[in-house]
Design an enzyme around this catalytic site. Sequence first.
Site, PDB file in Angstrom:
ATOM      1  N   CYS A 125       0.807  -1.228   0.000  1.00  0.00           N
ATOM      2  CA  CYS A 125       0.000   0.000   0.000  1.00  0.00           C
ATOM      3  C   CYS A 125       0.838   1.276   0.000  1.00  0.00           C
ATOM      4  CB  CYS A 125      -0.954  -0.001   1.198  1.00  0.00           C
ATOM      5  SG  CYS A 125      -2.123  -1.385   1.162  1.00  0.00           S
ATOM      6  N   HIS A 154      -3.217   7.151   3.321  1.00  0.00           N
ATOM      7  CA  HIS A 154      -3.683   5.877   2.772  1.00  0.00           C
ATOM      8  C   HIS A 154      -5.060   5.560   3.349  1.00  0.00           C
ATOM      9  CE1 HIS A 154      -3.974   1.815   1.505  1.00  0.00           C
ATOM     10  NE2 HIS A 154      -3.766   1.297   2.699  1.00  0.00           N
ATOM     11  N   ASN A 214     -10.397   0.244   0.466  1.00  0.00           N
ATOM     12  CA  ASN A 214      -8.935   0.266   0.414  1.00  0.00           C
ATOM     13  C   ASN A 214      -8.484  -0.217  -0.958  1.00  0.00           C
ATOM     14  OD1 ASN A 214      -6.187  -0.198   0.663  1.00  0.00           O
ATOM     15  ND2 ASN A 214      -6.325  -1.275   2.609  1.00  0.00           N
TER      16      ASN A 214
END
Length: 318
Positions: free
Chosen positions: A108, A243, A273
């Site tokens: 990520c 994030h 996500n």
Amino acid sequence: MKIIGTGSALPKFEATNDMLSQIMDTDDEWISSRTGIKRRHLLSEQDLTEIGVEACMKALDNAGIAAEELDYIICSNTVNEFITPGLGCILQGQIGAKCPCIDINAACSGFLYGMQIANSFIASGVAKKVMVVAAEEPSRIPSWQDRSTCVLFGDGAGAVIFSDESNDVLSMRTTTTSAYEVLYSKRAMEQHPFQKEETKDVPLVMNGREVFKMAVSNSQEDIKAVMKDANISSDQVKYFVLHQANIRIVDAIQHFLGEPKEKFPTTIDYTGNTSSACIPILLDRLNREGKLSKGDVLVMSAFGAGFETAACVIKWNK
């Protein structure tokens, strides 16, 4: 380097929490109260290349340049159906670019890792215009019988083009703490005749409590470090672009930094996500909604499997 263009793309198909409740033991209240997610876009009749190309083309259009003007493409991708070649090579051909490409997998944090590489390439004279594209389909990693993980993810792509026109990156920091057991997935390999043990696919394994602790503590540390290095105070920061893993993580980072909620824009409610695509998707939204002005200071922070983290301070001068 300087940001000159942004683009993003989401799959056409949307899966709401109510839709998920029809195929597993969950409901909208359970998901939204724990994650902040109401819906997510999933690749269904499209593939990852299609949305990756769309994000790249939008970024080129926003930058006002042709694909042939790119000197390098850095593609962040955690997993897709191609083991080889890298997704960046496929996107390069689809958009009509002629430049070299590299693919990276920093989970990520991949977009910010790509930014650091782009900054090094531009600073060293290797390239003048670099596209960093993050194209991800994390919905294909968890088991869809595990409601604790599969509800978290959506697919998407984001691209940002950087040029050597000015020095707007004020500070960057990347860190790795080897703790793979906290968050990992394994793919079965082809067997050779001398293989003693058969390999098996392992859908995403996530220790949610540890991920939360590591994400919040590392993000705070990274953010404070890059702000100190850039000699930037919190009142100078327009947005903290984080994030989009879980709204509870975003809220915890906001709380511990002592900053107002309006400085922490989110997309998680409708994207989930999207792994390394989260930050460029959010950045593109801010750009296209007219929420960024010349001179705005942005602090970006990401964290993911590894455990890998990254943060930067950059001025918006597009």
